[in-house]
Design an enzyme around this catalytic site. Structure first.
Site, PDB file in Angstrom:
ATOM      1  N   TRP A 172       0.812  -1.226   0.000  1.00 24.87           N
ATOM      2  CA  TRP A 172       0.000   0.000   0.000  1.00 24.87           C
ATOM      3  C   TRP A 172       0.845   1.275   0.000  1.00 24.87           C
ATOM      4  CZ3 TRP A 172      -5.049   1.641  -0.098  1.00 24.87           C
ATOM      5  CH2 TRP A 172      -5.282   2.964   0.308  1.00 24.87           C
ATOM      6  N   ASN A 217       0.015   5.734  -0.148  1.00 22.22           N
ATOM      7  CA  ASN A 217      -0.850   6.882  -0.439  1.00 22.22           C
ATOM      8  C   ASN A 217      -0.029   8.167  -0.492  1.00 22.22           C
ATOM      9  OD1 ASN A 217      -1.424   6.015   2.546  1.00 22.22           O
ATOM     10  ND2 ASN A 217      -2.206   8.092   2.559  1.00 22.22           N
ATOM     11  N   ASP A 218      -0.307   9.179   0.314  1.00 25.58           N
ATOM     12  CA  ASP A 218       0.198  10.540   0.100  1.00 25.58           C
ATOM     13  C   ASP A 218       1.710  10.648  -0.144  1.00 25.58           C
ATOM     14  OD1 ASP A 218      -2.351  10.778   1.057  1.00 25.58           O
ATOM     15  OD2 ASP A 218      -1.836  12.002   2.786  1.00 25.58           O
ATOM     16  N   PHE A 231       2.666   9.695  10.026  1.00 23.92           N
ATOM     17  CA  PHE A 231       1.750  10.258   9.040  1.00 23.92           C
ATOM     18  C   PHE A 231       2.486  11.279   8.155  1.00 23.92           C
ATOM     19  CE2 PHE A 231      -2.978   9.568  10.254  1.00 23.92           C
ATOM     20  CZ  PHE A 231      -2.771   8.202  10.331  1.00 23.92           C
ATOM     21  N   ASP A 264      -0.040  16.836   9.049  1.00 24.81           N
ATOM     22  CA  ASP A 264       0.513  17.066   7.710  1.00 24.81           C
ATOM     23  C   ASP A 264       1.304  18.370   7.607  1.00 24.81           C
ATOM     24  OD1 ASP A 264      -1.068  14.826   7.324  1.00 24.81           O
ATOM     25  OD2 ASP A 264      -2.655  15.918   6.282  1.00 24.81           O
ATOM     26  N   GLU A 306      -6.631  18.462   4.681  1.00 20.16           N
ATOM     27  CA  GLU A 306      -5.400  17.685   4.836  1.00 20.16           C
ATOM     28  C   GLU A 306      -4.301  18.240   3.921  1.00 20.16           C
ATOM     29  OE1 GLU A 306      -6.415  13.220   6.058  1.00 20.16           O
ATOM     30  OE2 GLU A 306      -6.907  13.605   3.966  1.00 20.16           O
ATOM     31  N   TRP A 308     -10.159   8.383  -1.881  1.00 21.56           N
ATOM     32  CA  TRP A 308     -10.442   7.623  -0.666  1.00 21.56           C
ATOM     33  C   TRP A 308     -11.755   6.860  -0.732  1.00 21.56           C
ATOM     34  CZ3 TRP A 308      -7.056   5.842   2.375  1.00 21.56           C
ATOM     35  CH2 TRP A 308      -5.902   6.559   2.704  1.00 21.56           C
TER      36      TRP A 308
END
Length: 473
Positions: free
Chosen positions: A18, A20-21, A77, A144, A195, A280
């Site tokens: 996986w 993501n960002d 994160f 973030d 975010e 998402w």
């Protein structure tokens, strides 16, 4: 093998599991660093680490070992990274400049900001013993951090997502942070949590002036459903951001469904950003294996005045280095109604570009068609919009949220570039004035490109169809 079904060939994706960002985007000594939210043990979102890859050209990537692991303070994160040239942090202990990563430690109902540092060009990272450097003031979603050096006020500025607004903090040394101001409670879209903010000064095309742009991702609340990226233009004085647009006005960076959490590289000559190509609403279900998640094309940013308003402009980086061959080039190309032009496609790694020289049609369509499936882009002159229809584009039933027809306002089409890469389409219109990014998962063995005018004639010029090589081979 980087040859799996639906594996992008000129976009970054991890070898497996996986992603993501994008995080910690940093340029240092000829290397672009791409960190990213990563779960190394599953194709489904889980305890977040910072994955790591480097590139010399933003096209060919080398995946490196995991940079930052979770610990007793929580998961790792999203965040950013900077070159601390003046060693304001005091963490330099080698001949190299010290690189500082600023990230969110995500614990149970408690998010706070921490740092890690590297003295070996980003190859290894040590967490600061005094973490967190910014404690949580009692806000659930507090994350973030995007950090940059603000020369006029001689301090580091942190832009931080705080619920459905942004907080700004200042620091002389990256270790001690003071609250400066907040922005956003009355501005823009508030359909979901804010975010991955970014604050950057951009040039206005054709002018000597610059303007500040505040970038904020939102989930949900995007223009076509789910997650998306909005932005605000204005001024920043080292303390507060003052928007120069109406409070209720919403400006979207990308009208497609699959561009999220985009942020800019630090320490570059020109502003470049990249986003996560997913949404998402269905990110955890997309049918890819052994990886799940890919990044967009890196894009250069400027501002342009259009009808008196400032607009964020995105242009893909120069892909000349991966162009394999020009399958078709034509000076002119006339589309007649009910006479679709058909071109056989050898692979789904291509760039199609053209200019509209004349147009009497109500619309014209650009379609990738296989047996019982198609992906279609509709340039609609009557409704003044462009649509991407992926309702019949192959595999769509993995999520009821996935089949869709997305829309983007478009008064007039002058020019377009369409990038296709196995399972994604990125459409840029009018020199980057409008952008749409979407995933699709075709299953047909043979594909044909069809271009057709509806109820009139379309004269196209400077047409080219280029096959793009894989950046993994």
């Amino acid at each position: 093998m980087y040859e799996e079904k639906f594996r992008p060939q000129y976009h970054f994706s991890p070898k497996k599991n996986w992603m993501n960002d994008p995080n910690g985007l940093l340029f240092y000594k000829g290397e672009y660093h791409l960190f990213y939210q990563y779960h190394p043990y599953s194709k489904v979102w889980g305890p977040m680490h910072w994955g790591h890859a480097i590139s010399k050209d933003l096209i060919h990537w080398e995946e490196l070992p995991i940079a930052i692991y979770p610990d007793e303070l929580g998961q790792i994160f999203s965040g950013s990274a900077v070159v601390d040239r003046e060693n304001t942090s005091g963490l330099k202990n080698s001949d190299e400049d010290v690189l500082i990563a600023i990230f969110t430690h995500h614990g149970e109902d408690n998010e706070k900001q921490s740092i890690a540092y590297s003295n070996d060009k980003g190859r290894t990272w040590a967490k600061y013993k005094g973490n967190p450097v910014l404690k949580n003031p009692g806000i659930k979603d507090f994350r973030d951090p995007k950090v940059f050096w603000h020369n006029p006020s001689q301090k580091w500025i942190m832009t931080l997502a705080a619920g459905d607004c942004v907080h700004f903090y200042g620091s002389p040394n990256l270790l001690d942070w003071s609250f400066l101001s907040s922005f956003g409670k009355e501005y823009g879209a508030h359909g979901g949590v804010w975010e991955c903010p970014d604050l950057i000064e951009l040039e206005i095309e054709g002018e000597k002036a610059k303007k500040w742009v505040l970038i904020v991702s939102i989930n949900p609340g995007g223009p076509n459903g789910g997650s998306a990226v909005q932005y605000f233009t204005g001024d920043f004085d080292g303390i507060a951001f003052a928007a120069d647009t109406e409070k209720e006005r919403m400006q979207w960076a990308d009208h497609g469904r699959d561009f999220y959490a985009a942020v800019t590289w630090s320490n570059t000559q020109e502003p470049i950003w990249i986003g996560w190509m997913s949404n998402w609403q269905y990110a955890k279900q997309v049918p890819t294996d052994p990886f799940r998640g890919a990044m967009s094309i890196p894009r250069k940013l400027t501002l342009r005045k259009e009808e008196g308003e400032l607009k964020l402009i995105q242009l893909p980086i120069d892909f000349a280095s991966i162009v394999a061959s020009e399958a078709i080039t034509m000076e002119s190309f006339t589309l007649q109604p009910d006479k679709p032009e058909k071109i056989e496609i050898n692979n789904l790694q291509m760039l199609f570009q053209g200019k509209v020289k004349g147009n009497t049609a109500s619309a014209f369509t650009w379609t990738i068609r296989g047996e019982n499936e198609y992906l279609q882009i509709i340039f609609d002159g009557v409704n003044k919009e462009v649509r991407i229809d992926r309702t019949q584009s192959g595999l769509t039933t993995f999520s009821e949220q996935f089949p869709s027809v997305s829309k983007m306002p478009l008064k007039e089409l002058e020019e377009f570039s369409i990038f296709i890469d196995q399972s994604s389409v990125e459409l840029f219109v009018n020199q980057g004035s409008g952008v749409m990014t979407e995933l699709f998962f075709p299953t047909a063995k043979k594909m044909v490109l069809e271009i057709e005018a509806i109820d009139g004639i379309v004269d196209l010029g400077d047409i080219s169809l280029k096959n793009l090589q894989s950046s993994w081979k």
